[in-house]
Enzyme design. Sequence first.
Site, PDB file in Angstrom:
ATOM      1  N   LYS A  96       0.868  -1.180   0.000  1.00 15.45           N
ATOM      2  CA  LYS A  96       0.000   0.000   0.000  1.00 15.45           C
ATOM      3  C   LYS A  96       0.904   1.229   0.000  1.00 15.45           C
ATOM      4  CE  LYS A  96      -2.841   2.660   3.209  1.00 15.45           C
ATOM      5  NZ  LYS A  96      -3.755   2.658   4.362  1.00 15.45           N
ATOM      6  N   GLY A 157      -8.095   8.049  10.434  1.00 18.86           N
ATOM      7  CA  GLY A 157      -8.375   8.004  11.864  1.00 18.86           C
ATOM      8  C   GLY A 157      -9.418   9.003  12.328  1.00 18.86           C
ATOM      9  N   ALA A 183      -9.524   4.620   4.811  1.00 20.24           N
ATOM     10  CA  ALA A 183      -9.336   5.748   5.729  1.00 20.24           C
ATOM     11  C   ALA A 183     -10.626   6.526   5.980  1.00 20.24           C
ATOM     12  CB  ALA A 183      -8.271   6.721   5.240  1.00 20.24           C
ATOM     13  N   GLY A 184     -10.825   6.846   7.243  1.00 18.27           N
ATOM     14  CA  GLY A 184     -11.923   7.719   7.638  1.00 18.27           C
ATOM     15  C   GLY A 184     -13.206   7.007   8.021  1.00 18.27           C
ATOM     16  N   ASN A 205      -9.153   0.575  10.198  1.00 18.00           N
ATOM     17  CA  ASN A 205      -8.320   0.172  11.323  1.00 18.00           C
ATOM     18  C   ASN A 205      -8.885   0.751  12.614  1.00 18.00           C
ATOM     19  OD1 ASN A 205      -6.278  -0.209  13.264  1.00 18.00           O
ATOM     20  ND2 ASN A 205      -4.641   0.297  11.900  1.00 18.00           N
ATOM     21  N   THR A 206      -8.756   2.090  12.754  1.00 19.15           N
ATOM     22  CA  THR A 206      -9.136   2.739  14.005  1.00 19.15           C
ATOM     23  C   THR A 206     -10.597   2.481  14.378  1.00 19.15           C
ATOM     24  OG1 THR A 206      -7.555   4.471  13.408  1.00 19.15           O
ATOM     25  CG2 THR A 206      -9.021   4.943  15.245  1.00 19.15           C
TER      26      THR A 206
END
Lengths: 254, 67
Positions: A96, A157, A183-184, A205-206
Amino acid sequence: MLTIGEKQFNSRLFLGTGKYPSFAIQKEAVEVSETNILTFSVRRMDIFESSQPNFLEKIDLKNYDLLPNTAGAKTAEEAVRTAKLAKASGLCDMVKVEIIGCDKTLLPDPVETLRATEELLKEGFIVLPYTSDDVVLARKLEELGAHAIMPGASPIGSGQGIINPLNLSFIIEQANVPVIVDAGIGSPKDAAFAMELGADGVLLNTAVSASLDPVKMAEAMKLAVEAGRLGYEAGRIPKKRYATASSPTEGISI
Amino acid sequence: MKLLVNGNHLQVPSNVFTIADVITHFFKHDPIVIVEHNGIILEKNNHPKQIVADGDKIELVEFVGGG
């Protein structure tokens, strides 16, 4: 079935491995998510801590494809070096590309991302660039030969979800390679929405690791990605301005 | 022999000859480690063959959690 390069995956959920409360919780969350692809970062080891544990040693690597990121790189050259380091592990051939161009928003540097993607493709990597939701940039990455495009939904995040569904839908419609919304993502709703827009997968992830119950959230994300994909394949009804009765209007006995 | 390991100038014992010896010297277990030796990234099967010399620059990196 999701196909990237010559690899096929049952799951359309890519799971990051950062910031979990413990390896035990992380291991369970990863299992419950039924993901096939785990992302990692590449970092210097702490040579003064001789028995440091590593999450990779806690899981059965046969069950997962590893997707190292180039986070920490600010230039194409740094990203290429990080990718080569990751590949030398013998554990992965995907990467990535993540080259941050703004410390505050963590938005990617488009010029360096293009340069790194081009170089890594020449080197034979399976390249998945993390990019903004810029439609033209996404097309140029695909034209270079990127194996998938990974536009952000909102800043890394931030948990803000999909702030520009129009751009994402343009990117998805024009793409001939998989589009992974990366993301986001903040909640299962966001993941389902991305999939309903026609994304081929979601990387998060987060949203899982920092939730109150990462194991439960991992399951919720798995279900959301599956539900969103099914909804996309089924084809949603058009939105109408006024009501349409779903009960018959004939034979009313009142 | 002195080596520059992950940015630290360190003295290593005389029984350290190869990259594999460097890894064994710093880690008790057998870690998943990637090595860059004087700017050249090594394949894992070369770790036992790659000889180190005084002043060499070595980077030991690993996979850590990330998204």
